[in-house]
Scaffold this motif. Sequence first.
Motif, short mmCIF file in Angstrom:
data_model
loop_
_atom_site.label_atom_id
_atom_site.label_comp_id
_atom_site.label_asym_id
_atom_site.label_seq_id
_atom_site.Cartn_x
_atom_site.Cartn_y
_atom_site.Cartn_z
N ASN A 5 0.84 -1.19 0.00
CA ASN A 5 0.00 0.00 0.00
C ASN A 5 0.87 1.24 0.00
N CYS A 6 0.52 2.18 -0.85
CA CYS A 6 1.31 3.40 -0.97
C CYS A 6 0.46 4.49 -1.59
N ARG A 7 1.04 5.66 -1.62
CA ARG A 7 0.36 6.80 -2.25
C ARG A 7 0.71 6.83 -3.75
N VAL A 8 -0.11 7.51 -4.51
CA VAL A 8 0.13 7.65 -5.94
C VAL A 8 1.49 8.30 -6.17
N ASN A 9 1.84 9.28 -5.37
CA ASN A 9 3.13 9.95 -5.53
C ASN A 9 4.30 8.97 -5.35
N ASP A 10 4.12 7.96 -4.50
CA ASP A 10 5.17 6.94 -4.32
C ASP A 10 5.35 6.14 -5.61
N ILE A 11 4.26 5.83 -6.26
CA ILE A 11 4.34 5.09 -7.53
C ILE A 11 4.97 5.95 -8.61
N VAL A 12 4.60 7.20 -8.67
CA VAL A 12 5.19 8.12 -9.64
C VAL A 12 6.70 8.17 -9.44
N GLN A 13 7.13 8.31 -8.20
CA GLN A 13 8.57 8.37 -7.90
C GLN A 13 9.26 7.07 -8.30
N LEU A 14 8.65 5.95 -8.01
CA LEU A 14 9.21 4.65 -8.38
C LEU A 14 9.37 4.53 -9.90
N LEU A 15 8.37 4.97 -10.64
CA LEU A 15 8.44 4.93 -12.10
C LEU A 15 9.55 5.84 -12.62
N LYS A 16 9.68 7.02 -12.04
CA LYS A 16 10.75 7.93 -12.44
C LYS A 16 12.12 7.33 -12.17
N GLU A 17 12.28 6.72 -11.01
CA GLU A 17 13.57 6.13 -10.63
C GLU A 17 13.94 4.96 -11.54
N ASN A 18 12.97 4.31 -12.12
CA ASN A 18 13.22 3.13 -12.96
C ASN A 18 13.04 3.40 -14.45
N HIS A 19 12.99 4.65 -14.82
CA HIS A 19 12.74 5.05 -16.21
C HIS A 19 13.68 4.37 -17.20
N HIS A 20 14.98 4.44 -16.93
CA HIS A 20 15.94 3.87 -17.88
C HIS A 20 15.81 2.35 -17.99
N GLY A 21 15.57 1.69 -16.87
CA GLY A 21 15.36 0.25 -16.89
C GLY A 21 14.12 -0.13 -17.67
N MET A 22 13.07 0.67 -17.54
CA MET A 22 11.84 0.39 -18.28
C MET A 22 12.05 0.56 -19.77
N ILE A 23 12.80 1.57 -20.17
CA ILE A 23 13.08 1.79 -21.59
C ILE A 23 13.84 0.59 -22.16
N GLU A 24 14.87 0.14 -21.43
CA GLU A 24 15.63 -1.04 -21.89
C GLU A 24 14.73 -2.26 -21.99
#
Length: 70
Positions: A39-58
């Motif tokens: 369980n987390c806030r939407v902002n936590d998910i946004v931050q997680l996605l930002k932190e993993n941006h390069h990995g997601m692109i690969e």
Amino acid sequence: MWKYARKNGYTIVTKDSDFNELAISRGSPPKIIWIKIGNCRVNDIVQLLKENHHGMIEFLEDEFSAIFEI
């Protein structure tokens, strides 16, 4: 949702393990980005996605990968 994503070339971003199981049994596409945090806030998910941006692109560029866990 699975069929729509597959037909239209979308990636599914989810916290639901059911999509992971579908990817294992049915294969890709669609690709799955599986957010594995409690369980987390939407902002936590946004931050997680930002932190993993390069990995997601690969991941999205790798034709052999079906699931990306973060």
